[in-house]
Design a protein around this motif. Structure first.
Motif, PDB file in Angstrom:
ATOM      1  N   ILE A 111      -4.803  -6.324  -5.380  1.00 46.41           N
ATOM      2  CA  ILE A 111      -4.379  -6.412  -3.793  1.00 46.41           C
ATOM      3  C   ILE A 111      -3.951  -5.125  -3.422  1.00 46.41           C
ATOM      4  O   ILE A 111      -4.177  -4.637  -2.572  1.00 46.41           O
ATOM      5  N   ASN A 112      -3.017  -4.509  -4.378  1.00 48.94           N
ATOM      6  CA  ASN A 112      -2.488  -3.285  -4.124  1.00 48.94           C
ATOM      7  C   ASN A 112      -3.639  -2.266  -4.151  1.00 48.94           C
ATOM      8  O   ASN A 112      -3.316  -1.201  -3.277  1.00 48.94           O
ATOM      9  N   GLY A 135      -6.674  -2.317  -3.388  1.00 52.09           N
ATOM     10  CA  GLY A 135      -7.178  -2.601  -2.094  1.00 52.09           C
ATOM     11  C   GLY A 135      -6.681  -2.448  -0.978  1.00 52.09           C
ATOM     12  O   GLY A 135      -7.040  -1.796   0.122  1.00 52.09           O
ATOM     13  N   GLU A 136      -5.485  -2.546  -0.655  1.00 54.53           N
ATOM     14  CA  GLU A 136      -4.640  -2.222   0.302  1.00 54.53           C
ATOM     15  C   GLU A 136      -4.341  -0.643   0.232  1.00 54.53           C
ATOM     16  O   GLU A 136      -4.654   0.042   1.432  1.00 54.53           O
ATOM     17  N   ASP A 137      -4.362  -0.057  -0.514  1.00 52.33           N
ATOM     18  CA  ASP A 137      -4.241   1.608  -0.546  1.00 52.33           C
ATOM     19  C   ASP A 137      -5.928   2.024   0.004  1.00 52.33           C
ATOM     20  O   ASP A 137      -5.798   2.778   0.668  1.00 52.33           O
ATOM     21  N   CYS A 138      -6.771   1.486  -0.634  1.00 60.17           N
ATOM     22  CA  CYS A 138      -8.093   1.737  -0.144  1.00 60.17           C
ATOM     23  C   CYS A 138      -8.379   1.521   1.423  1.00 60.17           C
ATOM     24  O   CYS A 138      -8.829   2.507   2.233  1.00 60.17           O
ATOM     25  N   ILE A 139      -7.774   0.358   1.977  1.00 57.62           N
ATOM     26  CA  ILE A 139      -8.046   0.214   3.413  1.00 57.62           C
ATOM     27  C   ILE A 139      -7.057   1.334   4.068  1.00 57.62           C
ATOM     28  O   ILE A 139      -7.706   1.899   5.254  1.00 57.62           O
ATOM     29  N   ASP A 170       5.602 -13.305  -8.625  1.00 57.69           N
ATOM     30  CA  ASP A 170       4.147 -12.927  -8.399  1.00 57.69           C
ATOM     31  C   ASP A 170       3.230 -13.619  -7.535  1.00 57.69           C
ATOM     32  O   ASP A 170       2.518 -13.236  -6.592  1.00 57.69           O
ATOM     33  N   LEU A 171       3.396 -15.073  -7.435  1.00 54.22           N
ATOM     34  CA  LEU A 171       2.814 -15.709  -6.724  1.00 54.22           C
ATOM     35  C   LEU A 171       3.287 -15.601  -5.011  1.00 54.22           C
ATOM     36  O   LEU A 171       2.378 -15.549  -4.225  1.00 54.22           O
ATOM     37  N   GLN A 172       4.464 -15.506  -4.802  1.00 52.14           N
ATOM     38  CA  GLN A 172       5.021 -15.304  -3.678  1.00 52.14           C
ATOM     39  C   GLN A 172       4.554 -13.879  -3.119  1.00 52.14           C
ATOM     40  O   GLN A 172       4.370 -13.666  -1.921  1.00 52.14           O
ATOM     41  N   TYR A 173       4.480 -13.115  -4.047  1.00 52.53           N
ATOM     42  CA  TYR A 173       3.990 -11.661  -3.625  1.00 52.53           C
ATOM     43  C   TYR A 173       2.592 -11.685  -3.092  1.00 52.53           C
ATOM     44  O   TYR A 173       2.158 -11.209  -1.914  1.00 52.53           O
ATOM     45  N   ARG A 229      -0.051  -9.391   3.585  1.00 49.30           N
ATOM     46  CA  ARG A 229      -0.616  -9.115   4.866  1.00 49.30           C
ATOM     47  C   ARG A 229      -1.226  -7.469   5.143  1.00 49.30           C
ATOM     48  O   ARG A 229      -0.425  -6.677   4.901  1.00 49.30           O
ATOM     49  N   PRO A 230      -2.459  -7.307   5.487  1.00 49.80           N
ATOM     50  CA  PRO A 230      -3.063  -5.901   5.703  1.00 49.80           C
ATOM     51  C   PRO A 230      -2.266  -5.526   6.783  1.00 49.80           C
ATOM     52  O   PRO A 230      -1.914  -6.304   7.756  1.00 49.80           O
ATOM     53  N   GLN A 231      -1.896  -4.344   6.816  1.00 50.16           N
ATOM     54  CA  GLN A 231      -1.357  -3.641   7.862  1.00 50.16           C
ATOM     55  C   GLN A 231      -1.955  -3.709   9.255  1.00 50.16           C
ATOM     56  O   GLN A 231      -1.313  -3.777  10.471  1.00 50.16           O
ATOM     57  N   THR A 232      -3.260  -3.618   9.233  1.00 49.09           N
ATOM     58  CA  THR A 232      -4.130  -3.922  10.459  1.00 49.09           C
ATOM     59  C   THR A 232      -4.455  -5.252  10.666  1.00 49.09           C
ATOM     60  O   THR A 232      -4.940  -5.965   9.728  1.00 49.09           O
ATOM     61  N   ASP A 233      -4.158  -5.941  11.993  1.00 48.86           N
ATOM     62  CA  ASP A 233      -4.568  -6.953  12.399  1.00 48.86           C
ATOM     63  C   ASP A 233      -5.815  -7.384  12.307  1.00 48.86           C
ATOM     64  O   ASP A 233      -6.815  -6.585  12.392  1.00 48.86           O
ATOM     65  N   GLY A 234      -6.285  -8.712  11.749  1.00 52.38           N
ATOM     66  CA  GLY A 234      -7.556  -8.759  11.672  1.00 52.38           C
ATOM     67  C   GLY A 234      -8.581  -8.143  10.466  1.00 52.38           C
ATOM     68  O   GLY A 234      -9.685  -8.597  10.166  1.00 52.38           O
TER      69      GLY A 234
END
Length: 306
Positions: free
Chosen positions: A281-282, A284-288, A39-42, A47-52
């Motif tokens: 994080i998951n 949040g990534e879905d939201c982005i 889980d720590l490595q996960y 990395r978000p799919q969008t740079d920055g």
């Protein structure tokens, strides 16, 4: 033994037999106890799919629930040592956190993790942060270091008001931090504020998560062994009650123990924190990704109608 004594004895025996056992036959949720490295490595590889792009996590909740302590606990797990960047005070009976504070977590000497935490003034029955200010923060209108006014909401002419928030200013996950011991005795006004904030987040398509803290104080079975957290029926019932009261689904509620009295890291404490963080994080990534797809769809529609 008299008749009344016998009657009392059998009533006690009957009551004990009908009471729910303290432990469930098997854990109702699985945790990778002792396998924290995966889980720590996960988290480290995220990395978000969008740079920055920066994933913004906003914490809110009742005064003293452990928002700042949760941020410190996350940083401790990721840094591999005790960390106390977000100041907390267990003896402070008012709002210890007064402002809108962003916490970046350093990954190595030159880089930071692509997610940030925002800590805010706590909710209270007749004081604390204004609900309208939390709604402004969700939309990205609040600058870092803004000091909340418990008597009035933030105005648009305030120097800390962001007129045109970027995607990085906006919140991508709303986390409600609750002391597990107060779930069944929370004031109706606090619950209403939480539901009100949740409603606004839903309108903005922002996912919501709840973190139940201080679980080791809810019953001796968990205090004795943190791995009993998903075996103890008592805590499960508290989580179910909170889910009903504020509307956050059970699969979005995570019990944790913050670091508070420890001076060294503990594997079981880390397991619960990493489990919660991974799901945050998951979400949040879905939201982005959802908002990015909405923006692309809007741009495509405009181009096709020019």
């Amino acid at each position: 033994m008299t008749f009344l004594q016998k009657l009392g004895f059998w009533r006690k025996k009957e009551r004990k037999e009908t009471e729910a056992p303290p432990f469930l036959s098997k854990p109702w949720r699985e945790i990778n106890w002792g396998d924290n490295q995966r889980d720590l490595q996960y988290v480290k590889d995220y990395r978000p799919q969008t740079d920055g792009q920066q994933l913004r996590i906003l914490l809110h909740g009742h005064i003293g629930a452990g928002k700042s302590s949760f941020i410190n606990s996350v940083q401790s797990v990721l840094q591999g040592r005790m960390y106390t960047q977000a100041l907390a005070d267990k003896t402070f009976h008012d709002c210890f956190t007064k402002g809108y504070t962003t916490y970046n977590i350093q990954k190595d000497r030159d880089t930071f993790y692509p997610f940030v935490f925002n800590d805010i003034m706590g909710l209270a029955k007749d004081k604390g942060v204004q609900v309208d200010d939390i709604k402004l923060a969700l939309k990205g209108h609040v600058k870092d270091n803004y000091r909340f006014n418990r008597d009035s909401r933030m105005s648009e002419d305030d120097p800390f008001y962001i007129n045109h928030p970027t995607d990085n200013d906006k919140v991508h996950v709303l986390v409600c931090v609750i002391d597990a011991n107060t779930v069944t005795c929370m004031h109706n006004e606090i619950e209403e504020k939480i539901r009100n904030i949740r409603k606004e987040a839903t309108h903005l398509s922002i996912p919501q998560v709840a973190i139940l803290t201080k679980i080791d104080e809810t019953c001796p079975e968990i205090k004795e062994d943190l791995q009993n957290v998903y075996k103890v029926n008592y805590l499960k019932e508290k989580m179910e009650q909170f889910s009903v009261n504020v509307g956050i689904p059970m699969n979005c509620i995570f019990p944790v123990k913050n670091y508070d009295r420890e001076i060294d890291l503990n594997s079981d404490v880390d397991s619960l924190i990493l489990s919660a963080l991974k799901h945050i994080i998951n979400f949040g990534e879905d939201c982005i990704n959802f908002h990015k797809s909405q923006q692309l769809r809007a741009m495509s529609y405009q181009n096709n109608n020019m």
